[in-house]
Design a protein around this motif. Structure first.
Motif, PDB file in Angstrom:
ATOM      1  N   THR A 276      30.048  32.571  32.328  1.00 21.12           N
ATOM      2  CA  THR A 276      30.923  33.420  31.508  1.00 21.12           C
ATOM      3  C   THR A 276      30.427  34.858  31.485  1.00 21.12           C
ATOM      4  O   THR A 276      31.213  35.814  31.634  1.00 21.12           O
ATOM      5  CB  THR A 276      31.007  32.866  30.073  1.00 21.12           C
ATOM      6  N   GLU A 277      29.120  35.031  31.303  1.00 21.72           N
ATOM      7  CA  GLU A 277      28.533  36.371  31.288  1.00 21.72           C
ATOM      8  C   GLU A 277      28.671  37.046  32.656  1.00 21.72           C
ATOM      9  O   GLU A 277      28.971  38.242  32.741  1.00 21.72           O
ATOM     10  CB  GLU A 277      27.047  36.284  30.897  1.00 21.72           C
ATOM     11  N   PHE A 278      28.481  36.260  33.730  1.00 23.26           N
ATOM     12  CA  PHE A 278      28.611  36.793  35.094  1.00 23.26           C
ATOM     13  C   PHE A 278      30.029  37.296  35.334  1.00 23.26           C
ATOM     14  O   PHE A 278      30.237  38.390  35.858  1.00 23.26           O
ATOM     15  CB  PHE A 278      28.261  35.696  36.097  1.00 23.26           C
ATOM     16  N   ARG A 279      30.998  36.482  34.937  1.00 25.03           N
ATOM     17  CA  ARG A 279      32.408  36.851  35.141  1.00 25.03           C
ATOM     18  C   ARG A 279      32.742  38.132  34.396  1.00 25.03           C
ATOM     19  O   ARG A 279      33.366  39.052  34.938  1.00 25.03           O
ATOM     20  CB  ARG A 279      33.301  35.702  34.678  1.00 25.03           C
ATOM     21  N   LYS A 280      32.321  38.240  33.154  1.00 21.64           N
ATOM     22  CA  LYS A 280      32.634  39.411  32.334  1.00 21.64           C
ATOM     23  C   LYS A 280      31.980  40.672  32.908  1.00 21.64           C
ATOM     24  O   LYS A 280      32.608  41.718  33.050  1.00 21.64           O
ATOM     25  CB  LYS A 280      32.138  39.177  30.904  1.00 21.64           C
ATOM     26  N   ARG A 281      30.697  40.564  33.279  1.00 26.49           N
ATOM     27  CA  ARG A 281      29.935  41.723  33.768  1.00 26.49           C
ATOM     28  C   ARG A 281      30.481  42.236  35.101  1.00 26.49           C
ATOM     29  O   ARG A 281      30.757  43.431  35.255  1.00 26.49           O
ATOM     30  CB  ARG A 281      28.469  41.338  33.919  1.00 26.49           C
ATOM     31  N   HIS A 282      30.651  41.340  36.071  1.00 28.88           N
ATOM     32  CA  HIS A 282      31.000  41.793  37.415  1.00 28.88           C
ATOM     33  C   HIS A 282      32.487  42.079  37.576  1.00 28.88           C
ATOM     34  O   HIS A 282      32.872  42.875  38.431  1.00 28.88           O
ATOM     35  CB  HIS A 282      30.503  40.784  38.459  1.00 28.88           C
ATOM     36  N   ARG A 283      33.323  41.471  36.791  1.00 32.66           N
ATOM     37  CA  ARG A 283      34.743  41.843  36.851  1.00 32.66           C
ATOM     38  C   ARG A 283      34.929  43.272  36.368  1.00 32.66           C
ATOM     39  O   ARG A 283      35.760  43.994  36.890  1.00 32.66           O
ATOM     40  CB  ARG A 283      35.571  40.872  36.010  1.00 32.66           C
ATOM     41  N   ASP A 285      32.687  45.607  36.742  1.00 35.51           N
ATOM     42  CA  ASP A 285      32.176  46.424  37.850  1.00 35.51           C
ATOM     43  C   ASP A 285      33.226  46.579  38.936  1.00 35.51           C
ATOM     44  O   ASP A 285      33.426  47.661  39.475  1.00 35.51           O
ATOM     45  CB  ASP A 285      30.915  45.783  38.449  1.00 35.51           C
ATOM     46  N   ILE A 286      33.907  45.473  39.277  1.00 31.70           N
ATOM     47  CA  ILE A 286      34.931  45.521  40.329  1.00 31.70           C
ATOM     48  C   ILE A 286      36.051  46.479  39.922  1.00 31.70           C
ATOM     49  O   ILE A 286      36.514  47.297  40.713  1.00 31.70           O
ATOM     50  CB  ILE A 286      35.498  44.099  40.584  1.00 31.70           C
ATOM     51  N   THR A 287      36.479  46.394  38.659  1.00 28.96           N
ATOM     52  CA  THR A 287      37.530  47.299  38.167  1.00 28.96           C
ATOM     53  C   THR A 287      37.080  48.747  38.278  1.00 28.96           C
ATOM     54  O   THR A 287      37.838  49.623  38.695  1.00 28.96           O
ATOM     55  CB  THR A 287      37.877  46.955  36.702  1.00 28.96           C
ATOM     56  N   LYS A 288      35.821  49.002  37.917  1.00 29.45           N
ATOM     57  CA  LYS A 288      35.295  50.367  37.954  1.00 29.45           C
ATOM     58  C   LYS A 288      35.275  50.920  39.373  1.00 29.45           C
ATOM     59  O   LYS A 288      35.716  52.039  39.635  1.00 29.45           O
ATOM     60  CB  LYS A 288      33.882  50.387  37.360  1.00 29.45           C
ATOM     61  N   TYR A 289      34.764  50.119  40.332  1.00 30.10           N
ATOM     62  CA  TYR A 289      34.603  50.625  41.704  1.00 30.10           C
ATOM     63  C   TYR A 289      35.941  50.672  42.467  1.00 30.10           C
ATOM     64  O   TYR A 289      36.094  51.452  43.392  1.00 30.10           O
ATOM     65  CB  TYR A 289      33.591  49.776  42.461  1.00 30.10           C
ATOM     66  N   GLN A 290      36.887  49.820  42.070  1.00 28.24           N
ATOM     67  CA  GLN A 290      38.170  49.840  42.751  1.00 28.24           C
ATOM     68  C   GLN A 290      39.132  50.862  42.130  1.00 28.24           C
ATOM     69  O   GLN A 290      40.210  51.088  42.631  1.00 28.24           O
ATOM     70  CB  GLN A 290      38.805  48.447  42.708  1.00 28.24           C
ATOM     71  N   GLY A 291      38.680  51.474  41.039  1.00 28.11           N
ATOM     72  CA  GLY A 291      39.503  52.505  40.386  1.00 28.11           C
ATOM     73  C   GLY A 291      40.662  51.921  39.636  1.00 28.11           C
ATOM     74  O   GLY A 291      41.617  52.625  39.362  1.00 28.11           O
TER      75      GLY A 291
END
Length: 291
Positions: A276-283, A285-291
């Motif tokens: 759950t923590e992994f999903r929240k953290r890296h999703r 990050d993906i939103t941030k880097y994909q703009g």
């Protein structure tokens, strides 16, 4: 680069020990490993590259050297890369002494970051190899190999001293027969990872005893067969956590775990956090880097 797989083969299909790959403006690629050394050059502004359990954020001009056998993956937010793959045993042929092979084994015994500012940053040699590949003038393959030797010598002469603990390479140059064995076992595990796999099934598939398979697998990979299988399941599940909407329980069951508790325990072992923590953290990050 084809369909993402955990074990990649066929990079040197024509027998030449060097391959260059150029990625696009945005690049992500699932976890995999192979028998080649991989040198990744960041040409874009940013790259997020995972190696085993570590995640690295690299900037333009940085490089990462990935040793044979290390599981690695490219996360969303990674921009243009030049990837140089090479096979040590095909490069050295029969003229390299055992001492020289051990020396190279120590150099490539661990994956490492080579910052753009580093004195041993081999950018000129990578660019020279790429130029020869692009122009393909007479003798270009010889020059590609020559520049790669220059690159290896640079790394050998500027690498930090190796401690006694790390003096013995954990990755020897794997013989072709051993690699064929390893490839067959890994492909079977990866094809059936969502099932409840028992050692008896692997032994029956390989036509070897359980003892022989476990001993040889540990000798080559440095981990047990079940550790490899569980790590593969966890890494496959990471991508499901990032890119699918399934519940944690559904992801656990579809990746070979009998219950969510065993999945959570193993996931935390490899990631130091819960699914759950992994999903929240890296999703995020993906939103941030994909703009």
């Amino acid at each position: 680069m084809g369909v993402p797989t955990f074990l990649e083969t066929g990079h040197m299909a024509d027998g030449f020990p060097i391959r260059l790959i150029y990625t696009g403006a945005q690049f992500d690629y699932a976890a995999h490993w192979h028998d080649e050394v991989e040198l990744v050059v960041v040409n874009g502004q940013h790259a997020r590259i995972g190696v085993n359990e570590q995640m690295f954020d690299l900037q333009q001009g940085d490089m990462i050297l990935i040793k044979p056998g290390d599981v690695h993956y490219f996360m969303p937010g990674t921009e243009r890369l030049t990837i140089l793959l090479f096979r040590l045993e095909l490069l050295t042929g029969s003229f390299a002494s055992e001492a020289e092979m051990q020396e190279m084994g120590r150099l490539f015994n661990q994956s490492m970051i080579i910052p753009f500012s580093s004195v041993n940053n081999p950018t000129p040699y990578v660019e020279a190899i790429a130029a020869e590949k692009k122009n393909q003038k007479p003798g270009y393959r010889w020059l590609m190999v020559s520049r790669l030797y220059d690159l290896i010598v640079l790394l050998l002469r500027t690498a930090p001293p190796v401690s006694e603990k790390d003096a013995k390479p954990s990755w020897p140059c794997v013989s072709s027969k051993k690699f064929e064995f390893l490839e067959s076992v890994c492909e079977f595990l990866e094809d059936h990872y969502a099932e409840s796999i028992k050692l008896e099934q692997v032994a029956e598939h390989m036509k070897f005893s359980k003892f022989h398979i476990c001993k040889l697998f540990k000798e080559i990979k440095g981990i047990t067969l079940m550790e490899y299988l569980n790590h593969f399941r966890i890494i496959k599940s990471e991508w499901a956590l990032l890119f699918r909407q399934d519940s944690i329980l559904e992801i656990a069951i579809s990746h070979g775990f009998n219950n969510v508790n065993s999945y959570n325990r193993l996931f935390k072992k490899y990631n130091q956090c819960t699914p759950t923590e992994f999903r929240k953290r890296h999703r995020s990050d993906i939103t941030k880097y994909q703009g």
